[in-house]
Design a protein around this motif. Structure first.
Motif, PDB file in Angstrom:
ATOM      1  N   GLY A  96       0.776  -1.233  -0.091  1.00  0.00           N
ATOM      2  CA  GLY A  96      -0.056   0.087  -0.170  1.00  0.00           C
ATOM      3  C   GLY A  96       0.688   1.303  -0.130  1.00  0.00           C
ATOM      4  O   GLY A  96       0.159   2.386  -0.247  1.00  0.00           O
ATOM      5  N   GLY A  97       2.286   1.150   0.297  1.00  0.00           N
ATOM      6  CA  GLY A  97       3.068   2.219  -0.022  1.00  0.00           C
ATOM      7  C   GLY A  97       3.523   2.845  -1.245  1.00  0.00           C
ATOM      8  O   GLY A  97       3.993   3.835  -1.234  1.00  0.00           O
ATOM      9  N   GLY A  98       3.025   2.136  -2.383  1.00  0.00           N
ATOM     10  CA  GLY A  98       3.488   2.650  -3.608  1.00  0.00           C
ATOM     11  C   GLY A  98       4.632   2.267  -4.443  1.00  0.00           C
ATOM     12  O   GLY A  98       4.966   2.898  -5.283  1.00  0.00           O
ATOM     13  N   GLY A  99       5.676   1.469  -3.639  1.00  0.00           N
ATOM     14  CA  GLY A  99       6.850   1.194  -4.260  1.00  0.00           C
ATOM     15  C   GLY A  99       6.695   0.380  -5.354  1.00  0.00           C
ATOM     16  O   GLY A  99       5.511  -0.122  -5.691  1.00  0.00           O
ATOM     17  N   ASP A 100       7.829   0.344  -5.997  1.00  0.00           N
ATOM     18  CA  ASP A 100       7.744  -0.664  -7.360  1.00  0.00           C
ATOM     19  C   ASP A 100       7.729  -1.929  -6.771  1.00  0.00           C
ATOM     20  O   ASP A 100       7.035  -2.620  -7.675  1.00  0.00           O
ATOM     21  CB  ASP A 100       8.869  -0.582  -8.022  1.00  0.00           C
ATOM     22  N   ILE A 101       8.117  -2.384  -5.898  1.00  0.00           N
ATOM     23  CA  ILE A 101       7.920  -3.790  -5.128  1.00  0.00           C
ATOM     24  C   ILE A 101       7.283  -3.231  -3.618  1.00  0.00           C
ATOM     25  O   ILE A 101       7.842  -2.292  -3.091  1.00  0.00           O
ATOM     26  CB  ILE A 101       9.327  -4.317  -4.980  1.00  0.00           C
ATOM     27  N   GLU A 102       6.293  -4.043  -3.519  1.00  0.00           N
ATOM     28  CA  GLU A 102       5.427  -3.786  -2.120  1.00  0.00           C
ATOM     29  C   GLU A 102       5.594  -5.054  -1.435  1.00  0.00           C
ATOM     30  O   GLU A 102       5.359  -6.376  -1.956  1.00  0.00           O
ATOM     31  CB  GLU A 102       4.232  -3.513  -2.357  1.00  0.00           C
ATOM     32  N   VAL A 103       6.296  -5.210  -0.157  1.00  0.00           N
ATOM     33  CA  VAL A 103       6.564  -6.300   0.617  1.00  0.00           C
ATOM     34  C   VAL A 103       5.601  -6.084   1.975  1.00  0.00           C
ATOM     35  O   VAL A 103       5.251  -5.233   2.324  1.00  0.00           O
ATOM     36  CB  VAL A 103       7.790  -6.344   1.106  1.00  0.00           C
ATOM     37  N   SER A 104       5.596  -7.477   2.599  1.00  0.00           N
ATOM     38  CA  SER A 104       4.504  -7.388   3.750  1.00  0.00           C
ATOM     39  C   SER A 104       5.268  -7.012   5.171  1.00  0.00           C
ATOM     40  O   SER A 104       4.388  -6.355   5.722  1.00  0.00           O
ATOM     41  CB  SER A 104       4.119  -8.738   3.876  1.00  0.00           C
TER      42      SER A 104
END
Length: 125
Positions: A96-104
């Protein structure tokens, strides 16, 4: 007006990214990093991605398991080609942070088991 690409060109571009990552004789990798420190590294299949569809390639062989070799708050990643060269750089955020990769979880501890569930690369429209 912004430059746009038709679907066939977007797919060719995405396939070209995969071909670049598959260059060399070692193993391609995804490195999750805290600043410049590699926290966890995932070895990729060869080829790293499947064939493009609608300008998107999807990582092959997932999920991929790895153990963290350092502790840190992950904020960026690199995709390393089979020759050991950083081919792509991207941001990493929590989901939900908008990064290219989002991790838990961006807070990773040394020895922690980590899983790369999926990753896609999309050529720009």
């Amino acid at each position: 007006m912004a430059v746009t690409h038709d679907t066939a060109l977007r797919s060719a571009l995405a396939d070209a990214v995969d071909a670049r990552i598959n260059t060399g004789s070692g193993s391609a990798k995804v490195r999750l990093r805290a600043s410049t420190t590699t926290v966890v590294e995932f070895a990729l299949a060869n080829p790293a991605f499947g064939d493009a569809a609608s300008g998107v390639v999807t990582l092959a062989g997932v999920p991929i398991e790895a153990t963290a070799t350092a502790t840190g708050v992950v904020d960026n990643a690199q995709i390393i080609d089979r020759a050991g060269v950083a081919a792509l750089a991207c941001s990493v955020t929590a989901i939900g942070g908008g990064g290219d990769i989002e991790v838990s979880n961006v807070n990773i501890a040394v020895g922690q088991a980590c899983t790369l569930e999926s990753l896609t690369y999309a050529a720009s429209v």
